[in-house]
Design a protein around this motif. Structure first.
Motif, PDB file in Angstrom:
ATOM      1  N   PRO A   1      -0.483   5.779   3.935  1.00 10.35           N
ATOM      2  CA  PRO A   1       0.795   5.390   3.686  1.00 10.35           C
ATOM      3  C   PRO A   1       1.727   6.403   3.547  1.00 10.35           C
ATOM      4  CG  PRO A   1      -0.955   4.520   2.144  1.00 10.35           C
ATOM      5  CD  PRO A   1      -1.527   5.525   2.973  1.00 10.35           C
ATOM      6  N   GLY A   2       2.956   5.959   3.973  1.00  8.44           N
ATOM      7  CA  GLY A   2       3.927   7.152   3.856  1.00  8.44           C
ATOM      8  C   GLY A   2       4.293   7.673   5.018  1.00  8.44           C
TER       9      GLY A   2
ATOM     10  N   ASP B   1       2.812  -8.284  -5.970  1.00  8.06           N
ATOM     11  CA  ASP B   1       4.156  -8.396  -6.810  1.00  8.06           C
ATOM     12  C   ASP B   1       4.762  -9.853  -6.925  1.00  8.06           C
ATOM     13  OD1 ASP B   1       7.116  -7.898  -6.027  1.00  8.06           O
ATOM     14  OD2 ASP B   1       6.620  -6.761  -7.628  1.00  8.06           O
TER      15      ASP B   1
ATOM     16  N   LEU C   1      17.048 -10.459  10.281  1.00  8.57           N
ATOM     17  CA  LEU C   1      17.298  -9.228   9.425  1.00  8.57           C
ATOM     18  C   LEU C   1      18.250  -8.488  10.037  1.00  8.57           C
ATOM     19  CD1 LEU C   1      16.093  -8.104   6.929  1.00  8.57           C
ATOM     20  CD2 LEU C   1      14.402  -6.985   8.379  1.00  8.57           C
TER      21      LEU C   1
ATOM     22  N   GLU D   1       4.900  -2.585   1.946  1.00 13.36           N
ATOM     23  CA  GLU D   1       5.591  -1.407   1.575  1.00 13.36           C
ATOM     24  C   GLU D   1       6.665  -1.365   0.164  1.00 13.36           C
ATOM     25  OE1 GLU D   1       8.218  -0.416   4.864  1.00 13.36           O
ATOM     26  OE2 GLU D   1       6.228  -0.237   6.150  1.00 13.36           O
TER      27      GLU D   1
ATOM     28  N   ALA E   1       7.733   9.025  -5.971  1.00 20.58           N
ATOM     29  CA  ALA E   1       8.919   8.151  -5.974  1.00 20.58           C
ATOM     30  C   ALA E   1       9.975   8.710  -7.227  1.00 20.58           C
ATOM     31  CB  ALA E   1       8.500   6.883  -6.351  1.00 20.58           C
TER      32      ALA E   1
ATOM     33  N   ARG F   1       0.761  -1.084   0.128  1.00 22.68           N
ATOM     34  CA  ARG F   1      -0.096  -0.039  -0.036  1.00 22.68           C
ATOM     35  C   ARG F   1       0.738   1.324  -0.034  1.00 22.68           C
ATOM     36  NH1 ARG F   1      -3.750  -0.055   4.603  1.00 22.68           N
ATOM     37  NH2 ARG F   1      -2.110  -1.597   5.411  1.00 22.68           N
ATOM     38  N   SER F   2       2.140   1.201   0.134  1.00 17.04           N
ATOM     39  CA  SER F   2       2.908   2.228   0.091  1.00 17.04           C
ATOM     40  C   SER F   2       4.027   1.780  -0.947  1.00 17.04           C
ATOM     41  CB  SER F   2       3.461   2.830   1.294  1.00 17.04           C
ATOM     42  OG  SER F   2       4.064   1.966   2.190  1.00 17.04           O
ATOM     43  N   GLY F   3       5.066   2.525  -1.051  1.00 11.31           N
ATOM     44  CA  GLY F   3       6.154   2.448  -1.974  1.00 11.31           C
ATOM     45  C   GLY F   3       5.525   2.677  -3.530  1.00 11.31           C
ATOM     46  N   PHE F   4       6.304   2.335  -4.730  1.00 10.63           N
ATOM     47  CA  PHE F   4       5.811   2.668  -5.762  1.00 10.63           C
ATOM     48  C   PHE F   4       4.902   1.948  -6.385  1.00 10.63           C
ATOM     49  CE2 PHE F   4       7.252   0.070  -9.013  1.00 10.63           C
ATOM     50  CZ  PHE F   4       8.177  -0.865  -8.589  1.00 10.63           C
TER      51      PHE F   4
ATOM     52  N   TYR G   1       7.983 -14.218  14.381  1.00 15.21           N
ATOM     53  CA  TYR G   1       7.927 -12.739  13.748  1.00 15.21           C
ATOM     54  C   TYR G   1       9.195 -12.400  14.432  1.00 15.21           C
ATOM     55  CZ  TYR G   1       7.028  -7.977  13.381  1.00 15.21           C
ATOM     56  OH  TYR G   1       6.971  -6.533  12.851  1.00 15.21           O
TER      57      TYR G   1
ATOM     58  N   GLN H   1      15.871  -5.220  -7.098  1.00 17.58           N
ATOM     59  CA  GLN H   1      15.913  -5.060  -5.787  1.00 17.58           C
ATOM     60  C   GLN H   1      17.341  -5.319  -5.086  1.00 17.58           C
ATOM     61  OE1 GLN H   1      13.202  -7.891  -4.597  1.00 17.58           O
ATOM     62  NE2 GLN H   1      11.321  -6.781  -5.332  1.00 17.58           N
TER      63      GLN H   1
ATOM     64  N   VAL I   1      10.674  -6.411  -0.437  1.00 19.70           N
ATOM     65  CA  VAL I   1      10.320  -8.039  -0.065  1.00 19.70           C
ATOM     66  C   VAL I   1      10.731  -8.473   1.374  1.00 19.70           C
ATOM     67  CG1 VAL I   1      11.582 -10.124  -0.857  1.00 19.70           C
ATOM     68  CG2 VAL I   1      11.428  -8.430  -2.462  1.00 19.70           C
ATOM     69  N   ASP I   2      11.857  -7.800   1.907  1.00 17.71           N
ATOM     70  CA  ASP I   2      11.839  -8.100   3.376  1.00 17.71           C
ATOM     71  C   ASP I   2      10.656  -7.648   4.200  1.00 17.71           C
ATOM     72  OD1 ASP I   2      15.358  -7.066   3.010  1.00 17.71           O
ATOM     73  OD2 ASP I   2      14.703  -8.973   3.278  1.00 17.71           O
TER      74      ASP I   2
ATOM     75  N   LEU J   1       3.930  11.835  -0.409  1.00 14.22           N
ATOM     76  CA  LEU J   1       3.157  10.534  -0.632  1.00 14.22           C
ATOM     77  C   LEU J   1       1.770  10.861   0.232  1.00 14.22           C
ATOM     78  CD1 LEU J   1       2.734   7.727  -1.464  1.00 14.22           C
ATOM     79  CD2 LEU J   1       3.877   7.084   0.232  1.00 14.22           C
TER      80      LEU J   1
ATOM     81  N   GLN K   1      16.438 -15.364   0.901  1.00 13.78           N
ATOM     82  CA  GLN K   1      15.262 -14.940   0.094  1.00 13.78           C
ATOM     83  C   GLN K   1      14.712 -16.040  -0.686  1.00 13.78           C
ATOM     84  OE1 GLN K   1      13.632 -12.564   0.959  1.00 13.78           O
ATOM     85  NE2 GLN K   1      14.864 -10.587   1.786  1.00 13.78           N
TER      86      GLN K   1
ATOM     87  N   GLN L   1       7.426   6.184   7.201  1.00 16.03           N
ATOM     88  CA  GLN L   1       8.758   6.820   6.611  1.00 16.03           C
ATOM     89  C   GLN L   1       9.028   8.035   7.171  1.00 16.03           C
ATOM     90  OE1 GLN L   1       6.310   4.841   5.157  1.00 16.03           O
ATOM     91  NE2 GLN L   1       7.564   3.532   3.401  1.00 16.03           N
TER      92      GLN L   1
ATOM     93  N   ARG M   1       6.233  -8.914   7.664  1.00 15.05           N
ATOM     94  CA  ARG M   1       4.705  -8.742   7.763  1.00 15.05           C
ATOM     95  C   ARG M   1       3.915  -9.934   7.966  1.00 15.05           C
ATOM     96  NH1 ARG M   1       3.134  -4.931  10.478  1.00 15.05           N
ATOM     97  NH2 ARG M   1       5.211  -4.561  10.980  1.00 15.05           N
TER      98      ARG M   1
END
Lengths: 372, 289, 327
Positions: free
Chosen positions: C288-289, A69, C32, A43, B218, A5-8, C25, C237, A46-47, B113, C230, C292, A52
């Motif tokens: 969203p956003g 994706d 990570l 977002e 972006a 829902r976010s990111g490009f 989780y 990416q 991938v990570d 955004l 992965q 960040q 999530r």
């Protein structure tokens, strides 16, 4: 629900989310089943998708749906498989996702090769039903995961299709992040082909069509054998009359199906200023994914993930929304026989023109304004 | 390959290159004088693009008409940014500066955004899809206007730096920091002024670019990177270099798209950057630091 | 046993027993963090010790990942051999980049931009390589996830956690050893004042190159881990500039040039990122956003107020008796 829902990829994820949001209401009416949605934002990363997914499972999700994706879906699939929680893929075309031998991953969407096959055969249908005879085509495609998979399929299948005698004049691959496609369109125009075959995304579709108008290039048709972009609301809004008559051969909903009607009503209730037709693919498949989950739950009568996975494996849903064969998963967890429709922009809205049985209007081809 | 195709492609490369050159000019001025690596350059440009879009939607103003207002706003923004935030980082190591501006970039991009959503926005001026026919050449009207605006703004900047007192003072700071201090120039204020000017350039470039490109949150990083490529190739500290660099990159990318696979055309810019960095790091028109 | 030893002992036990104590989780988050800690330390070696700013570090990670991945994908060769090939490939690229750069006297910002150019160039190149999967990505086959299979490096998440832990600690050991040896002293001299170092007779070219090589080798190993964790690699990416930035965030926030800074930084950042998501979720704010922006603001604050990083500040506040600056 795991969606970017976010990111490009944000705007696509948000579109899919609409399909998810209306699902509980419709499914309560239809199946008498109560579904609770837990949403997470991948977002476009991938990570994040992976963590999530872990989080949702930890919080008690019984079924995962997502993730649009291919890369993110693959990450989520690994988590799902490892934890024994079923994942129902709403939209992701990379064939590898159901080729990994996973037992908990199910996909109700076409793989890229299938999209190509259906897309090309629909072109054949289009030409035969309108009697047009283009001799050559120029093929432009976006150079990303989706575009490349499609391009491979098309370049492999096209020469072999004898009922589609098209000579490929040029193949032009462009950068999905490119903001200026002048050169690409100049090159395509110089190929002097009758038809433009396009595998694109929304933003580049808009850029390309604009550039075509500026460079005064009007081919017989602007055809996508299977990609997003031209049927989306933004495309039509941004281009107005120039969006008319563009054709996309994509998996689509059956406008004449009973379930479609219900979903459309629910959609309008929740999004009064929007139209389902602009989100057809995203909403439809996301809704169907949740439908599969609900149906499985109804039959399994339990929330144990393993029982649910078993129930999903036994799914057989005849009355569905999207075109094609009933929802039934094969041994690899893939639904076979999902259909595509030839969708043309008519009167500022995408309309199904083929197959005839589901058509809302007749196809217009060649595009008016085409001079041989 | 037909000649007219090449001509058309080169022409559009030139016009687009002018806009890129203007953006790079802002970056070059900031980098050359204040010596700060402005990694938020692209995000500032997208901000200005959103500004132009908003003005268009609210008041129906053509981006080229909103240009002066936006340039002024961004001048102020740049001035404030420099004096309040960036000034204390001038003497800090590069990675610190980078982090600071990166943080600013992240905040800006995601604030955009939040405010504007992820959908691409654009303006549709009346002449959006017009093109002029001049013999074999098909000139894209919005691109012509954008290139023209960029050229005018660049010339204005040249004139300012060459002929005005303040411009000369700024150049003095860049050329010889100690000397400037000795002579008694108000370095801090000049730095802030420079940053403001750089941002004003970016604002004008943004307005011009709005005619050509749809803006999404972006979009920033790609343009920041492009800006740096142009500045390095053209030469640090040389404004003409920035403009020429922009033209060079614009045309070479266009030609690369024609002759090679278009999706690989950014490789050409980066390849060029690597070559220049290794063989002539001061760029085409720069002076050895 | 002193308090410090007891604390270390407890810490070690906690780290080792983490998979048993924490949920899936938290485990995925911890893996990570450890992965970022390793790559962060690699970056820190180049920047913190030798003063060379690399903004395209994803290049080495990506080459490592793709080398081992391609070997596995095309020839079925496992990661234990793959890692050596990965390191070899990465070292050659590092040799090329470092050699060219230092031979021509590129430093500072120019060097940083060169690293970005190399990374971007490679990204687009890999996007066009079919043998490496192209933009469609390379998908590595995942055999099973139930039991530990060390040969093919497949198993449950705890396997990956321990592997990442091993990598992070191993890198810490390596960095400590290097920093206390001759290399460390030469690097610090070069970092502080290259001209003076040269005047002292240090072969700056050789030692800078060594820093780049060491850094790239560790990054490549990290990349191999990434590939097998992965199981899918996309040039878009793996080589993207956002990954390079992700790698350096940890060390910069934690403390460039310190030994524990990168580890601490990665931990802090992951917690911050997760915390922000939790907070917003709890407040029901789904725009969203937002996350960040909060993240960016936090970054901004740290960079402005704690220029040496969080770890040195903590260390100084903590060890009031021994306020020595970290090496």
């Amino acid at each position: 629900m795991l969606l970017p829902r976010s990111g490009f990829q944000g705007f696509i994820g948000q579109s899919c989310q609409k399909g998810a949001d209306l699902a509980p209401g419709v499914l309560r009416e239809l199946l008498g089943v109560d579904i609770e949605l837990m949403n997470a934002d991948t977002e476009t990363n991938v990570d994040t998708a992976r963590t999530r997914a872990e989080r949702l499972i930890q919080e008690g999700a019984h079924v995962l749906v997502g993730a649009f994706d291919s890369g993110q879906t693959a990450a989520v699939a690994q988590v799902a498989e490892q934890r024994g929680v079923p994942l129902i893929v709403n939209i992701a075309a990379a064939p590898q996702i159901t080729e990994q031998g996973y037992r908990f991953v199910f996909r109700n969407f076409q793989t890229a090769p299938e999209i190509v096959k259906n897309g090309l055969s629909l072109i054949g249908d289009l030409l035969s039903s309108t009697g047009a005879e283009p001799k050559s085509a120029v093929f432009m495609h976006v150079n990303d995961t989706f575009g490349q998979a499609m391009a491979k399929g098309i370049l492999a299948t096209l020469p072999g299709l004898t009922q589609l005698p098209l000579r490929l004049a040029d193949t032009i691959s462009y950068d999905p992040a490119a903001k200026d496609l002048t050169v690409e369109v100049s090159r395509a125009k110089a190929a002097k082909a009758d038809l433009l075959l396009l595998v694109c995304r929304l933003n580049d579709a808009i850029l390309l069509r604009r550039e075509m108008v500026k460079q005064r290039w009007q081919p017989m048709g602007v055809l996508s054998p299977g990609s997003p972009g031209m049927y989306e609301q933004q495309f039509i809004q941004a281009l107005g009359k120039h969006a008319e008559h563009c054709i996309s051969n994509v998996p689509w909903y059956n406008p004449k199906a009973e379930l479609t009607r219900r979903v459309e009503q629910a959609f309008l209730r929740q999004n009064p200023k929007d139209r389902l037709v602009f989100h057809g693919l995203n909403v439809g498949f996301t809704f169907e994914a949740v439908l599969v989950a609900a149906d499985a739950f109804r039959r399994a009568q339990s929330v144990d993930p393993r029982a649910l996975a078993e129930a999903i494996r036994q799914t057989h849903i005849e009355s569905k929304m999207m075109l094609g064969a009933p929802i039934k998963f094969n041994a690899k967890g893939q639904v076979e026989g999902i259909g595509s429709a030839c969708v043309q922009n008519l009167n500022q809205m995408p309309r199904v023109v083929l197959p005839a049985a589901a058509a809302e209007a007749k196809p217009v081809f060649p595009m008016p304004g085409y001079k041989a | 390959m037909p000649v007219e195709l090449i001509l058309n492609v080169v022409l559009s490369g030139v016009l687009t290159g002018l806009v890129y050159g203007l953006m790079a000019l802002g970056l070059s001025v900031i980098f050359g004088v204040v010596r700060v690596v402005n990694f938020a350059h692209g995000e500032l440009m997208t901000l200005s693009m959103y500004g132009a879009v908003a003005m268009f939607q609210r008041f129906g103003l053509d981006p080229l008409l909103s240009l002066p207002a936006l340039a002024l706003c961004f001048f102020g923004l740049g001035y404030a940014l420099q004096s309040l935030l960036i000034q204390r980082f001038v003497t800090r190591p590069e990675h610190s500066q980078f982090m600071l501006l990166l943080a600013v970039a992240v905040c800006l991009a995601n604030a955009q955004l939040m405010l504007f959503g992820p959908d691409a926005r654009n303006v549709s001026v009346d002449y959006q899809l017009d093109s002029l026919e001049l013999g074999p050449l098909l000139i894209d009207v919005p691109r012509l206007y954008a290139g023209g605006a960029a050229l005018c703004a660049s010339l204005a900047m040249f004139a300012f730096f060459r002929h005005s007192r303040v411009g000369k003072a700024i150049r003095a700071c860049a050329d010889n920091y100690r000397g400037a201090q000795v002579v008694g120039l108000p370095i801090r204020r000049l730095y802030a002024l420079t940053f403001g000017l750089g941002c004003a350039c970016v604002a004008v470039a943004g307005c011009a670019l709005t005619l050509l490109v749809d803006v999404t949150p972006a979009l920033g990083p790609a343009y920041t990177l492009l800006g740096f490529v142009i500045v390095i190739v053209g030469g640090l500290g040389s404004m003409l270099g920035a403009l020429l660099g922009g033209l060079l990159i614009g045309v070479s990318e266009a030609l690369a798209g024609l002759l090679l696979t278009p999706s690989a055309k950014s490789m050409v810019s980066f390849g060029l950057l690597i070559l220049v960095l290794l063989s002539r790091p001061q760029g085409l028109l720069g002076r050895r630091a | 046993m002193s308090a410090r030893q007891a604390a270390l002992g407890l810490g070690a036990l906690a780290l080792l027993g983490f998979p048993q104590l924490a949920g899936a989780y938290a485990l995925s988050l911890a893996t990570l963090v450890l992965y970022l800690a390793t790559t962060g330390q690699a970056w820190n070696l180049m920047m913190g010790f030798a003063g060379q700013l690399s903004l395209g570090h994803a290049l080495y990670v990506g080459i490592g990942a793709y080398s081992a991945g391609a070997l596995f994908f095309h020839f079925g060769i496992g990661p234990w051999i793959g890692v050596w090939v990965a390191i070899a490939c990465s070292l050659s690229v590092a040799l090329l980049l470092g050699g060219l750069a230092f031979r021509f006297g590129i430093s500072g910002v120019y060097f940083a931009l060169l690293t970005i150019a190399f990374a971007e160039f490679t990204r687009v190149a890999f996007d066009h390589s079919d043998w490496l999967g192209g933009p469609g990505g390379m998908f590595l086959e995942v055999g099973q996830r139930d039991h530990w299979d060390l040969v093919h490096f497949r198993g449950p998440p705890s396997l990956y956690y321990y592997a990442a832990l091993g990598l992070a600690l191993g890198t810490l050991g390596l960095c400590t050893w290097l920093s206390r040896g001759r290399a460390g002293y030469y690097w610090r001299a070069i970092r502080e004042d290259e001209a003076a170092a040269q005047a002292l007779g240090i072969d700056t070219f050789r030692w800078k190159l060594l820093a780049v090589l060491a850094s790239s080798a560790i990054s490549a190993t990290s990349g191999v881990f990434l590939a097998f964790y992965q199981n899918n690699l996309f040039p878009e990416q793996v080589f993207h500039i956002s990954r390079s930035i992700e790698i350096l965030l940890g060390p910069v926030i934690g403390g460039v040039g310190t030994l524990l800074g990168p580890i601490f930084g990665s931990l802090l950042l992951t917690l911050l990122s997760d915390g922000a998501t939790e907070l917003l979720g709890a407040l029901g704010w789904e725009l969203p956003g937002t996350k960040q922006v909060l993240y960016g603001l936090a970054l901004l604050c740290v960079v402005v107020f704690l220029p040496n990083g969080v770890w040195p500040a903590l260390y100084q506040a903590w060890g009031r008796r021994r306020p020595r600056l970290p090496p």
